[in-house]
Write an enzyme that holds these catalytic residues in place. Structure first.
Site, PDB file in Angstrom:
ATOM      1  N   ASP A   1      -0.426  -7.741  -0.934  1.00  0.00           N
ATOM      2  CA  ASP A   1       0.700  -7.962  -1.835  1.00  0.00           C
ATOM      3  C   ASP A   1       0.800  -9.438  -2.234  1.00  0.00           C
ATOM      4  O   ASP A   1       0.488 -10.322  -1.434  1.00  0.00           O
ATOM      5  CB  ASP A   1       1.992  -7.529  -1.115  1.00  0.00           C
ATOM      6  CG  ASP A   1       3.086  -7.146  -2.094  1.00  0.00           C
ATOM      7  OD1 ASP A   1       2.870  -7.284  -3.310  1.00  0.00           O
ATOM      8  OD2 ASP A   1       4.159  -6.714  -1.633  1.00  0.00           O
TER       9      ASP A   1
ATOM     10  N   HIS B   1      -4.901 -10.570  -9.773  1.00  0.00           N
ATOM     11  CA  HIS B   1      -5.586  -9.386  -9.255  1.00  0.00           C
ATOM     12  C   HIS B   1      -7.072  -9.670  -9.048  1.00  0.00           C
ATOM     13  O   HIS B   1      -7.684  -9.182  -8.105  1.00  0.00           O
ATOM     14  CB  HIS B   1      -5.396  -8.198 -10.196  1.00  0.00           C
ATOM     15  CG  HIS B   1      -3.977  -7.690 -10.216  1.00  0.00           C
ATOM     16  ND1 HIS B   1      -3.259  -7.456  -9.057  1.00  0.00           N
ATOM     17  CD2 HIS B   1      -3.139  -7.384 -11.239  1.00  0.00           C
ATOM     18  CE1 HIS B   1      -2.046  -7.024  -9.371  1.00  0.00           C
ATOM     19  NE2 HIS B   1      -1.944  -6.988 -10.686  1.00  0.00           N
TER      20      HIS B   1
ATOM     21  N   LEU C   1     -18.786  -0.194   9.391  1.00  0.00           N
ATOM     22  CA  LEU C   1     -17.343  -0.169   9.100  1.00  0.00           C
ATOM     23  C   LEU C   1     -16.962   1.023   8.223  1.00  0.00           C
ATOM     24  O   LEU C   1     -17.604   1.281   7.210  1.00  0.00           O
ATOM     25  CB  LEU C   1     -16.958  -1.471   8.370  1.00  0.00           C
ATOM     26  CG  LEU C   1     -15.520  -1.551   7.851  1.00  0.00           C
ATOM     27  CD1 LEU C   1     -14.546  -1.774   9.008  1.00  0.00           C
ATOM     28  CD2 LEU C   1     -15.384  -2.688   6.820  1.00  0.00           C
TER      29      LEU C   1
HETATM   30  C1  FPP Z   1       0.029  -6.246  -5.163  1.00  0.00           C
HETATM   31  O1  FPP Z   1       0.292  -7.422  -5.859  1.00  0.00           O
HETATM   32  C2  FPP Z   1      -1.327  -5.790  -5.427  1.00  0.00           C
HETATM   33  C3  FPP Z   1      -1.650  -4.645  -6.092  1.00  0.00           C
HETATM   34  C4  FPP Z   1      -0.681  -3.702  -6.624  1.00  0.00           C
HETATM   35  C5  FPP Z   1      -3.046  -4.284  -6.344  1.00  0.00           C
HETATM   36  C6  FPP Z   1      -4.029  -4.581  -5.252  1.00  0.00           C
HETATM   37  C7  FPP Z   1      -5.371  -4.438  -5.812  1.00  0.00           C
HETATM   38  C8  FPP Z   1      -6.384  -5.332  -5.695  1.00  0.00           C
HETATM   39  C9  FPP Z   1      -6.330  -6.555  -4.906  1.00  0.00           C
HETATM   40  C10 FPP Z   1      -7.679  -5.133  -6.404  1.00  0.00           C
HETATM   41  C11 FPP Z   1      -8.132  -3.762  -6.775  1.00  0.00           C
HETATM   42  C12 FPP Z   1      -8.807  -3.021  -5.698  1.00  0.00           C
HETATM   43  C13 FPP Z   1     -10.135  -2.837  -5.539  1.00  0.00           C
HETATM   44  C14 FPP Z   1     -10.637  -1.893  -4.508  1.00  0.00           C
HETATM   45  C15 FPP Z   1     -11.122  -3.554  -6.319  1.00  0.00           C
HETATM   46  P1  FPP Z   1       1.493  -7.444  -6.913  1.00  0.00           P
HETATM   47  O2  FPP Z   1       0.902  -7.320  -8.272  1.00  0.00           O
HETATM   48  O3  FPP Z   1       2.493  -6.410  -6.567  1.00  0.00           O
HETATM   49  O4  FPP Z   1       2.030  -8.877  -6.675  1.00  0.00           O
HETATM   50  P2  FPP Z   1       3.527  -9.388  -6.920  1.00  0.00           P
HETATM   51  O5  FPP Z   1       4.398  -8.590  -5.980  1.00  0.00           O
HETATM   52  O6  FPP Z   1       3.442 -10.837  -6.547  1.00  0.00           O
HETATM   53  O7  FPP Z   1       3.830  -9.154  -8.358  1.00  0.00           O
END
Ligand code: FPP
Length: 239
Positions: free
Chosen positions: A18, A35, A129
């Protein structure tokens, strides 16, 4: 930090990545850049988990609720997922990582589904893994799916209502043959599970950090694992 020989390593680590959006904002960048940086960090955490000998790593890549984000952001996340597999699958396979997608693949686009299926099929016989990618995942939908599977078996006469016990339920989850989650890490200061592996986390330990996911270093990951190793797990009993 040398962690070779960390004792009491969790067998199964869950990670809620997050804070990508807030990280991007801090850097004066758009959310896509956050991201992208988050995906880079994910690669590192997979490698470190594999090197340390964690058995199962489950990461929350995309929840059933994430479809509510603006279409542009959903497209960016799908693009990163495709890119991740096209760039990383060979290396993951060589490193004996076995991939499983946790989530409802029937609801995602054909292109993404093909990529995810290929990743699972190609790595199915690997013995390193176990990497679980929760994608279009939500625990409550997973529980509904399990309930339907059980009901269908009862209806077909292959199971009785009394035969439904905890083991039978857990066997119908996406994680059926894997150990429960021992340790959950959530970054960015949020302290909730957000519908992530609720049943598998019944006895999990938690680690919350203010660090935003793209800044969550291998060093902090190892610190977290050491913190877990020092915890006293009682599973409802006494010691
Ligand atoms: C949360 O940050 C993150 C997500 C909703 C997406 C997580 C995905 C990735 C890191 C990459 C994609 C996955 C793969 C397998 C390649 P947020 O956007 O909610 O952050 P914020 O709360 O600061 O807005």
């Amino acid at each position: 930090m040398d962690t070779t020989g960390i004792e009491n390593l969790p067998r199964h680590v869950g990670v809620i990545m997050d804070g990508n959006g807030r990280w991007a904002k801090q850097q004066g960048l758009g959310r896509s850049a956050g991201h992208r940086a988050g995906t880079e960090r994910l690669r590192g955490i997979i490698r470190t988990s594999s090197d340390l000998g964690v058995e199962v790593l489950s990461i929350f890549a995309f929840s059933t609720e994430n479809w509510k984000r603006p279409q542009g952001e959903v497209d960016v996340l799908m693009g990163l997922l495709r890119e991740f597999f096209s760039e990383e699958l060979d290396a993951l396979d060589e490193n004996r990582v076995r991939i499983r997608i946790l989530g409802a693949l029937e609801d995602v686009s054909q292109g993404v589904r093909r990529i995810l299926r290929e990743a699972m099929e190609r790595t199915a016989a690997n013995t390193g893994l176990q990497l679980n990618i929760a994608f279009n995942y939500g625990s409550r939908s997973e529980a509904v799916r399990a309930a339907r599977l059980l009901a269908a078996e009862v209806q077909a006469g292959r199971m009785t209502v009394d035969g439904i016990d905890e083991a039978a339920l857990m066997q119908r989850l996406y994680t059926h043959d894997q150990p429960d989650v021992d340790f959950v890490i959530r970054t960015s200061g949020e302290m909730r599970l957000s519908n992530f592996l609720l049943l598998q986390c019944a006895y999990a330990e938690f680690y919350f950090t203010d660090t935003l996911w793209p800044d969550f270093s291998d060093e902090e990951y190892k610190q977290a694992l050491l913190a877990y190793a020092a915890r006293d797990r009682r599973y409802g009993g006494v010691k």
